[in-house]
Design an enzyme around this catalytic site. Sequence first.
Site, PDB file in Angstrom:
ATOM      1  N   CYS A   1       0.862  -1.189   0.000  1.00  0.00           N
ATOM      2  CA  CYS A   1       0.000   0.000   0.000  1.00  0.00           C
ATOM      3  C   CYS A   1       0.897   1.237   0.000  1.00  0.00           C
ATOM      4  CB  CYS A   1      -0.975  -0.027   1.165  1.00  0.00           C
ATOM      5  SG  CYS A   1      -0.185  -0.155   2.771  1.00  0.00           S
TER       6      CYS A   1
ATOM      7  N   ARG B   1      -2.172  -0.714   5.499  1.00  0.00           N
ATOM      8  CA  ARG B   1      -3.383  -1.276   4.915  1.00  0.00           C
ATOM      9  C   ARG B   1      -3.119  -2.669   4.342  1.00  0.00           C
ATOM     10  NH1 ARG B   1      -4.828   3.768   1.138  1.00  0.00           N
ATOM     11  NH2 ARG B   1      -2.574   4.023   1.297  1.00  0.00           N
TER      12      ARG B   1
END
Lengths: 305, 146
Positions: free
Chosen positions: A248, A253
């Site tokens: 990410c 994430r």
Amino acid sequence: MPVPVDENPAYAQYAHPERLVSTEWLAAHLNDENLVVLESDEDILLYSTGHIPGALKVDWHTELNDEVTRDYVDGEGFARLMKAKGIARDTTVVIYGDKSNWWAAYALWVFSLFGHEDVRLLDGGRDKWIAEGRELSTEKPAARPVADYPVIERDDSQIRAYLPQVLEHLGNPLIDVRSPEEYTGERTHMPAYPEEGALRGGHIPTAASVPWARAAAEDGTFRSREELEAIYLDEAGLKPGDDVVAYCRIGERSSHTWFVLTHLLGFEKVRNYDGSWTEWGNAVRVPIVRGAEPGELPAQLAGRA
Amino acid sequence: MSQTPAALTEIVEEFTEVPEADRLELLLEFSRELPELPPRLAEHPELLEQVVECQSPLFLVVEVGHDENRLTRLFFSAPPEAPTTRGFASVLAAGLDGAPAAEILAVADDMPQSLGLSRALSPLRMRGMTAMLGRIKRQVREQLEA
């Protein structure tokens, strides 16, 4: 005494059901002796506004990251942190947090780098606990007795990928878990608007775009195995047994996606590339694709895998 | 040359005078004191600009007055589950609301760095704060030129 797993039948569908606990289960086990509950949030002030009674805070930025090098704490640093929180090597740790457990999954991934065996996520995280009207406390939990935690060298070889390894990996499945705008390389760059933290926008060639939050249902719990398979297998094209790298912006994430692929869908070789776009988008001469299509590998790399 | 508004200077001093460990607590206190939007804005969220650089939804609008000093009002909206973002919005509200436009433009662009939170908060968070100030100043400039 070991802390039992949550036998919730809803979790039996997943590859590793013991990695999840429900809010009901946690409410019933809050006083278990060998259990430590940790809150890991994106907004580090959130814990102080009210937390699950007895839960301790873990701060990903100041406690799990090394302060000087862009890296995680080392074995000694991790042991020191665990001791201070009263966590022993055999303690069951349940982590929860805001935003569908985004940062909770990041903390869990770091615990996994040190091979902490029994670390679980609270399904639905902080939001579900609050939505159900469960108790919150602003009281500072009583300090647990300082535990003994061995110095374990971090093992980056299995679930973490560095930039050169991602270059090696090209040709194998990659999942980009950022937003569609980050994936295409669209930028907000106008006078008096600060620039993003990367010099180039776009994605790693051939990476499939699956924004991380698609794995979460409305209430922040994980989607069913069937729904997850539709997203990651049918749509993104992963096949059982694949060697996968997820990334990410800084690896937070993608830890969530790493958790989904590893513990819910049972992929055995998933690595989180924590350098992610803030490294790749600033690196010299690495291949980048702009736009909504995954794109092709550069000719000199094509046909390798 | 205009000076930074005195209220903001005082807040910066308040932050830097307490030990580093207490600064987050102070930011949390500020987050609780962020004024509510007046109904005329609360009912028209489209009038507010989103600070997309913030990790949590934050909306703001600036109103430069037409009086001689161009006294300027600032309004912010951020959800309670985003206390860090609210806290910084609240610092700017307490430090800049009602100040002359020229004084707001005189605030250093890197003012968020001076709160002494750079170790406790992530770089992205700090950038969100800087962006909030940047957008305020841009709105002020646009309204002065209009």
